[in-house]
Design an enzyme around this catalytic site. Structure first.
Site, mmCIF file in Angstrom:
data_model
loop_
_atom_site.group_PDB
_atom_site.id
_atom_site.type_symbol
_atom_site.label_atom_id
_atom_site.label_comp_id
_atom_site.label_asym_id
_atom_site.label_seq_id
_atom_site.Cartn_x
_atom_site.Cartn_y
_atom_site.Cartn_z
ATOM 1 N N HIS A 121 0.949 -1.297 -0.375
ATOM 2 C CA HIS A 121 -0.224 0.043 0.059
ATOM 3 C C HIS A 121 0.845 0.857 0.358
ATOM 4 O O HIS A 121 0.484 2.280 -1.017
ATOM 5 C CB HIS A 121 -1.364 0.288 1.378
ATOM 6 C CG HIS A 121 -1.883 -1.194 1.349
ATOM 7 N ND1 HIS A 121 -3.160 -0.637 1.030
ATOM 8 C CD2 HIS A 121 -1.596 -2.517 1.675
ATOM 9 C CE1 HIS A 121 -3.635 -2.057 0.884
ATOM 10 N NE2 HIS A 121 -3.173 -2.904 1.217
ATOM 11 N N ASP B 268 -5.990 5.267 1.592
ATOM 12 C CA ASP B 268 -6.491 3.933 1.556
ATOM 13 C C ASP B 268 -7.657 3.649 1.335
ATOM 14 O O ASP B 268 -8.091 4.200 2.574
ATOM 15 C CB ASP B 268 -5.525 3.280 2.124
ATOM 16 C CG ASP B 268 -5.282 1.727 1.481
ATOM 17 O OD1 ASP B 268 -3.913 1.708 1.846
ATOM 18 O OD2 ASP B 268 -6.576 1.271 1.200
HETATM 19 C C1 UDX Z 1 -0.266 -6.364 0.234
HETATM 20 C C2 UDX Z 1 -1.414 -7.830 -0.139
HETATM 21 O O1 UDX Z 1 -0.505 -8.339 -0.067
HETATM 22 C C3 UDX Z 1 -1.203 -7.122 -1.477
HETATM 23 O O2 UDX Z 1 -2.405 -8.702 -1.679
HETATM 24 C C4 UDX Z 1 -1.829 -6.457 -2.217
HETATM 25 O O3 UDX Z 1 -2.451 -6.143 -3.807
HETATM 26 C C5 UDX Z 1 -1.239 -4.776 -1.797
HETATM 27 O O4 UDX Z 1 -0.932 -5.618 -0.845
HETATM 28 P P1 UDX Z 1 2.621 -7.721 -1.424
HETATM 29 O O5 UDX Z 1 1.657 -8.669 -0.315
HETATM 30 O O6 UDX Z 1 3.419 -6.438 -0.318
HETATM 31 O O7 UDX Z 1 0.923 -6.498 -1.111
HETATM 32 O O8 UDX Z 1 2.601 -7.992 -2.782
HETATM 33 P P2 UDX Z 1 3.055 -6.147 -3.778
HETATM 34 O O9 UDX Z 1 1.243 -6.103 -4.053
HETATM 35 O O10 UDX Z 1 2.963 -7.677 -4.878
HETATM 36 O O11 UDX Z 1 3.783 -5.574 -3.115
HETATM 37 C C6 UDX Z 1 4.364 -6.096 -2.681
HETATM 38 C C7 UDX Z 1 5.861 -4.410 -3.875
HETATM 39 O O12 UDX Z 1 7.233 -5.538 -2.710
HETATM 40 C C8 UDX Z 1 6.138 -4.743 -4.727
HETATM 41 O O13 UDX Z 1 6.329 -3.592 -5.620
HETATM 42 C C9 UDX Z 1 7.711 -5.752 -4.991
HETATM 43 O O14 UDX Z 1 8.566 -4.463 -6.499
HETATM 44 C C10 UDX Z 1 8.465 -5.121 -3.792
HETATM 45 N N1 UDX Z 1 9.372 -6.526 -3.490
HETATM 46 C C11 UDX Z 1 9.180 -6.820 -3.266
HETATM 47 C C12 UDX Z 1 10.372 -5.596 -3.887
HETATM 48 O O15 UDX Z 1 11.193 -4.692 -4.216
HETATM 49 N N2 UDX Z 1 11.244 -6.148 -3.714
HETATM 50 C C13 UDX Z 1 11.353 -7.979 -3.052
HETATM 51 O O16 UDX Z 1 12.267 -8.448 -2.723
HETATM 52 C C14 UDX Z 1 9.695 -8.490 -3.128
#
Ligand code: UDX
Length: 468
Positions: free
Chosen positions: A21, A116
């Protein structure tokens, strides 16, 4: 009466304090700053500290004269990998931030609040202040629409789930007939209909109709049919995604320390030879699941870059360290790190496919880089995202509800070998559409322009009201 020259509109931006987020709303912040708006970004003390420690975001955003963080203290800062813990976070946010927000909206000229849309209380905090509230949802339109339909699905008897056949077709989510099964609905739908998290998500999503407008990090060419259904209830929508694709810089907004040595390892690999594996910032695995994934990766015969966050392993009885055999035997073919610059990794020529949980930011980043996916959704919106990846967008295979080394190896080989041509073709086509929509004249480019113009007009109106 002399009228003050219109100063730059001041916007409050308030994300749920979680990586996915904060990430996308910081990208929105930068886009609005480049348009000359002034932004106050509300952030938890924990996330503010982590951004400061692991990124250059402070220096980067502070280079804009109109930017400042407002740090919120006293919030719940524990893990949020289950619905119950999410409820604790929401309650803490509401208690601490409602009075704070209300005072900020009353004490200083604010053109609008971009909150949000997973939190309802900003609507209540803004009541009577005359400040319009935009809801920004960090999930896909398909996930938003499924959440919006919860009350109808309860009425139609689709929730709670009937029987144990998770492949039972769901026909009461308009625009998803013909491919939506019980198992594809967001994970919260699997709980009891009185589950607090399910009720909270249903309520806040319906309250989007009270907001001034809905901002979505998606694009018309990707989710057009679903957006048409949403517009029947929320007519004022700005689809401005993929947000990260508007920005040339790939400055990370990470709350974890990046290990850039993985780029050097990728540089040594052949083109399109590596599987990138990451489950986002919240997903947790049991030791058994981690070992299943490891065997599946090794048996696939593919080289892999695997992100194993320090808190990925569920902490049962204090031993949440990665088993030593996973780290040792992996060395010659795989590379394990704690956190990577993901956009840079997905853009690397060595990457062939992405084993992902389908968090929305990761899904969009994979789409923009034209990288096919093997989907293993963990919770929330990820279940429906993974169904769209496989059944609608044809960008990969959906491996939900299983964690078996044989299936893992099989699906990896299917995406990276057997069907590589088909997936590459559809991934390149969607990547082209994603890049076109954020380019001058593209749908998201125009919608972002409209959002900025509308905010500036609001600001002039609110200044007039104050002057007259
Ligand atoms: C959360 C919820 O889990 C997800 O379902 C919702 O859509 C958004 O909020 P998250 O689980 O962290 O998000 O997943 P995601 O939305 O994919 O965001 C992860 C972020 O971390 C991405 O922007 C990705 O680029 C970043 N990331 C992930 C890194 O920069 N490095 C990593 O090693 C892993």
């Amino acid at each position: 009466m002399d009228t003050k020259p219109p100063s730059s509109p001041h916007v409050l931006i308030f994300p749920l304090p979680m990586q996915g987020h904060v990430n996308s709303m910081l990208k929105l912040t930068e886009l609005l700053l480049t348009a000359g708006l002034h932004i106050t970004f509300l952030i938890s003390a924990k996330d503010h500290d982590r951004l400061f420690r692991y990124t250059t975001v402070h220096g980067h955003l502070n280079s804009y004269s109109g930017f400042r963080f407002h740090v919120i203290h006293g919030l719940y800062e524990g893990p949020v990998d289950t619905g119950d813990k999410l409820t604790i976070l929401f309650d803490s946010l509401s208690k601490v931030t409602t009075p704070l927000l209300r005072n900020m909206l009353l004490d200083s000229p604010v053109a609008c609040l971009i909150a949000d849309g997973i939190m309802a209380f900003p609507l209540d905090a803004a009541k009577g202040t005359g400040v319009p509230v935009f809801f920004f949802r960090t999930v896909s339109a398909c996930a938003f629409w499924a959440y919006f339909c919860i009350p109808d699905l309860v009425t139609s008897g689709d929730i709670p789930f009937q029987g144990t056949d998770m492949d039972k077709q769901i026909v009461n989510v308009k625009g998803m007939e013909g491919f939506l099964r019980q198992r594809d609905l967001p994970s919260f739908f699997r709980s009891d209909v009185n589950n607090v998290t399910l009720q909270q998500i249903a309520n806040v999503t319906r309250r989007t109709q009270e907001s001034h407008a809905l901002i979505l990090n998606t694009f018309d060419e990707l989710e057009g049919p679903i957006l048409s259904e949403i517009r029947k209830y929320c007519p004022n929508i700005y689809t401005i995604g993929p947000l990260h694709a508007h920005l040339k810089s790939t400055s990370s907004n990470n709350l974890f320390e990046e290990d850039k040595t993985c780029i050097g390892w990728l540089d040594q690999q052949s083109p399109k030879s590596v599987l990138y594996v990451s489950f986002g910032s919240i997903t947790t695995l049991t030791r058994e699941q981690l070992i299943e994934f490891w065997h599946g990766l090794v048996n696939s015969g593919k080289r892999f870059l695997w992100v194993i966050r320090e808190d990925l392993l569920l902490n049962h009885g204090g031993d949440n360290k990665v088993p030593s055999e996973v780290k040792d035997v992996t060395r010659e073919r795989g590379y394990i790190v704690g956190w990577v610059p993901q956009q840079e990794v997905l853009a690397h020529p060595a990457i062939s496919a992405f084993l992902t949980h389908n968090g929305w930011n990761s899904t969009l980043e994979s789409i923009v880089e034209g990288v096919p996916m093997v989907s293993w959704p963990f919770f929330a919106d990820q279940q429906i995202n993974s169904r769209f990846v496989e059944a609608v967008w044809k960008l990969g295979l959906d491996m939900k509800d299983t964690c078996d080394k044989t299936i893992i190896a099989k699906m990896i080989k299917e995406v990276m070998d057997v069907k590589i041509e088909d997936f590459t073709k559809s991934a390149n086509r969607m990547a082209k559409l994603a890049r076109e929509c954020v380019s001058k004249g593209g749908s998201s480019y125009r919608n972002l322009d409209r959002l900025i113009k509308d905010i500036k007009e609001m600001s002039v109106r609110s200044t007039d009201i104050q002057v007259n």
